[in-house]
Design a protein around this motif. Sequence first.
Motif, PDB file in Angstrom:
ATOM      1  N   SER A 277      13.389 -56.482 -30.631  1.00 65.37           N
ATOM      2  CA  SER A 277      14.672 -55.829 -30.689  1.00 65.37           C
ATOM      3  C   SER A 277      14.515 -54.508 -30.343  1.00 65.37           C
ATOM      4  N   GLY A 303      19.971 -55.703 -29.406  1.00 67.49           N
ATOM      5  CA  GLY A 303      21.015 -56.941 -29.503  1.00 67.49           C
ATOM      6  C   GLY A 303      20.644 -58.137 -29.063  1.00 67.49           C
ATOM      7  N   PRO A 331      26.721 -59.386 -32.801  1.00 64.69           N
ATOM      8  CA  PRO A 331      26.357 -57.993 -32.740  1.00 64.69           C
ATOM      9  C   PRO A 331      26.755 -57.243 -33.818  1.00 64.69           C
ATOM     10  N   ARG A 335      25.316 -51.040 -32.308  1.00 63.59           N
ATOM     11  CA  ARG A 335      24.527 -51.747 -31.473  1.00 63.59           C
ATOM     12  C   ARG A 335      23.590 -52.219 -32.462  1.00 63.59           C
ATOM     13  N   THR A 337      21.788 -56.153 -33.966  1.00 66.48           N
ATOM     14  CA  THR A 337      22.042 -57.603 -34.200  1.00 66.48           C
ATOM     15  C   THR A 337      22.444 -57.623 -35.749  1.00 66.48           C
TER      16      THR A 337
END
Length: 345
Positions: A277, A303, A331, A335, A337
């Motif tokens: 990431s 993301g 999401p 920004r 995940t």
Amino acid sequence: MGVMTDVRGRRGAEKLVGPGGGSGSADMVRGGYRTLSLFWRIFSLNATGLAVAAALLLGPVTVSTPVLPREALVVAVGLAALLVGNAAVLRIGLAPLRRLGNAMATADLLRPGPRAPVAGPAETAALITTYNTMLDRLERERATSAARALSAQERERRRVARELHDEVGQTLTAVLLQLKRVADRVPEELRAEVGQAQEATRAGLDEVRRIARRLRPGVLEELGLASALRALAAEFTTPGVTVSHRVAGELPPLTEESELVLYRVAQEGLTNTVRHSGADQAEIRLHPVTDGVELLVRDNGTGLAEGREGAGIRGMRERALLIGATLSLTPAPGRGTDIRLRVPR
């Protein structure tokens, strides 16, 4: 499981097709309404058109030679009505097949969803019911095989962790003690090199212990899920990534399988965060919800990547299916995940 599924599929087909059996024999009774098969719909419409044409030919209606404009108009209107009727019957009859095709194209055994609605003529309804029954069977068999595979994987993890701790760990410890004894006896000009060997051995021993802890979460067995998640956050905290944790003090009772799945999903989520990431902050949250508990693994990285999911995410989905949990990847605000795992009680 296969026998039960076959029996249920046959019973469902009997209910849909009816005692007459074939597509051209009888109507299908479903929900209080009688639905003709597609064969009888098209046959009845064509037979009606042909019967009307025959009645007109045998009756007082005549066609002149050459054909008069009024007579040509009547024939054209009759033909258009017959074609429109055929098109309507086919469109209505084949619409459930199009919906079935869309459902088959989007079916994913790792993401169970609603089944294709049973509708349409008898043949189509029987086909959709058979497909839904087959999908149920495949999902059960996939879950069963995944459970066996993951159980074997956990056993292998424990075996490898035990061997690393007992064999490799003890060997490195003995080497470290031997180097310490040698360091007291070697000449001054060699002590720096022996010291470097000691540090390398100590680093290797720490790495072996870290790998063994990841393979077999002893803290989960000894201190429980909350302590294991806190230890996991501390383990993944590095100079480049800060992992925080928020674990609720009171959680509903969970089975050992559920706790292990929660731990493994958190572990895999943090592993993906660190490796892929590019995030510098991550967070683990575990809190009770109305119907169970929810685990959240959030990062501020790049993301979700486009394309197919990797083996890590597929593994998380398989683990979630084992305990009837729901896994979602979305999401994060701003920004990054969010990985959410909702485990029912």
